[in-house]
Write a protein that holds these residues in place. Sequence first.
Motif: not given
Length: 104
Positions: A55-60, A81-83
């Motif tokens: 998720x962090x990579x996607x946001x980056x 929310x999913x996490x």
Amino acid sequence: MTCLRSAALMLLLAACNSGGGAWTKAGADQAAAGQAYDECKELADTAVQTEANVNQDIMASRGGDWGRSGIGHIETQSMRERTGNRTGRIVDSCMKAKGFAAAP
């Protein structure tokens, strides 16, 4: 800056939820419930770490695109929310496996 505030809020909520107060087990005191909860929470955090990293990579990589299109906040919230939901399910399963029941 918003991501930093969100991360701080998540840590604060996690700290407030620690301690096992919402779980009971015959013969177990609050300290035992707290210890079991902390163990389950650590297990859950480890289990979802890869998902959080993705998720962090996607946001980056997509954060700028999402920001320009106006859906960044929605996508970030959805991933969080999913996490969080997955973490909660793992903690619940772990506590039940240890013989605890959710307090009424």
